[in-house]
Design an enzyme around this catalytic site. Structure first.
Site, PDB file in Angstrom:
ATOM      1  N   ARG A  52      -3.691  -2.108   1.716  1.00  0.00           N
ATOM      2  CA  ARG A  52      -3.952  -0.787   2.293  1.00  0.00           C
ATOM      3  C   ARG A  52      -3.791   0.337   1.262  1.00  0.00           C
ATOM      4  O   ARG A  52      -4.442   1.365   1.346  1.00  0.00           O
ATOM      5  CB  ARG A  52      -2.991  -0.581   3.460  1.00  0.00           C
ATOM      6  CG  ARG A  52      -2.789   0.813   3.934  1.00  0.00           C
ATOM      7  CD  ARG A  52      -3.842   1.208   4.913  1.00  0.00           C
ATOM      8  NE  ARG A  52      -3.469   2.477   5.538  1.00  0.00           N
ATOM      9  CZ  ARG A  52      -4.140   3.024   6.494  1.00  0.00           C
ATOM     10  NH1 ARG A  52      -5.205   2.421   6.953  1.00  0.00           N
ATOM     11  NH2 ARG A  52      -3.786   4.162   7.008  1.00  0.00           N
ATOM     12  N   TYR A  53      -2.912   0.151   0.303  1.00  0.00           N
ATOM     13  CA  TYR A  53      -2.580   1.217  -0.636  1.00  0.00           C
ATOM     14  C   TYR A  53      -3.785   1.553  -1.524  1.00  0.00           C
ATOM     15  O   TYR A  53      -4.312   0.698  -2.217  1.00  0.00           O
ATOM     16  CB  TYR A  53      -1.394   0.843  -1.514  1.00  0.00           C
ATOM     17  CG  TYR A  53      -0.102   0.569  -0.773  1.00  0.00           C
ATOM     18  CD1 TYR A  53       0.076   0.924   0.570  1.00  0.00           C
ATOM     19  CD2 TYR A  53       0.948  -0.055  -1.404  1.00  0.00           C
ATOM     20  CE1 TYR A  53       1.261   0.668   1.237  1.00  0.00           C
ATOM     21  CE2 TYR A  53       2.144  -0.308  -0.749  1.00  0.00           C
ATOM     22  CZ  TYR A  53       2.293   0.050   0.570  1.00  0.00           C
ATOM     23  OH  TYR A  53       3.477  -0.208   1.224  1.00  0.00           O
ATOM     24  N   ALA A  54      -4.177   2.811  -1.492  1.00  0.00           N
ATOM     25  CA  ALA A  54      -5.302   3.331  -2.286  1.00  0.00           C
ATOM     26  C   ALA A  54      -6.560   2.482  -2.086  1.00  0.00           C
ATOM     27  O   ALA A  54      -7.311   2.236  -3.020  1.00  0.00           O
ATOM     28  CB  ALA A  54      -4.939   3.427  -3.768  1.00  0.00           C
TER      29      ALA A  54
END
Length: 189
Positions: A52-54
């Protein structure tokens, strides 16, 4: 650096875990690699990321930074949030978990994930389906341990009960928000 066991397992992790939430957004690749190298040099052995991150960029940066150093790191990532436009590109269904782990392994440039977290509960998927998929990943060697993130205590208890009754891999650790403003974990877990 001090080290301790992850939950009730024999896996040793550094007391400090490097989170990579901002890698690929506020922190560019070159700076992120320097941060990882500095953390490793300081004895940090536990790195946490997510698909999910970036929008998956964080995992790719972590993968590049760990080239040649993977065996010295306990690597954690997560699954559940949307990673594409499709109906099944999100959640904790067997379909999404199996596709997401392959994509994470590719981005992280590794053959296995040490700790694979259910990032958030999935109210549309039975917890048994999720745990069976995780259990299969553990038995296939793609994942070593599983954990959960952002679960309420009743959801964690239900998941642990299903794991015990069905003899499935169990959540060995919990990652919950905890800071000066978010203190729910004190009474919830």
């Amino acid at each position: 650096m001090k080290y301790r066991n992850l939950g009730r397992t024999g896996l040793k992790v550094s007391e400090i875990c490097l989170g990579t939430f901002n890698f690929g957004d506020q922190v560019g690749e070159a700076d992120a690699v320097k941060i990882i190298e500095s953390a490793l040099a300081s004895g940090v052995t536990y790195l946490d990321t997510s698909d999910r991150y970036a929008k998956t960029i964080s995992e790719a940066i972590v993968g590049k930074a760990l080239t040649g150093k993977r065996q010295n790191v306990v690597l954690a990532t997560k699954v559940a949030f949307a990673t594409g436009p499709g109906t099944n590109d999100r959640g904790l269904s067997r379909k999404h978990i199996m596709e997401a782990v392959e994509n994470s392994l590719h981005r992280l440039q590794t053959d296995y994930i040490d700790v694979y977290y259910a990032h958030v509960p999935d109210y549309d998927t039975p917890i048994e389906e999720t745990l069976r998929a995780f259990d299969d990943l553990v038995h296939h060697g793609k994942v070593r341990y599983i954990g959960c993130s952002n679960f309420f205590s009743w959801q964690l208890c239900k998941a642990l009960w299903v794991s015990d009754v069905r003899n499935l891999a169990r959540f060995e650790c919990v990652e919950s928000p905890y800071n000066l403003l978010l203190r729910d974990i004190e009474r919830e877990l």
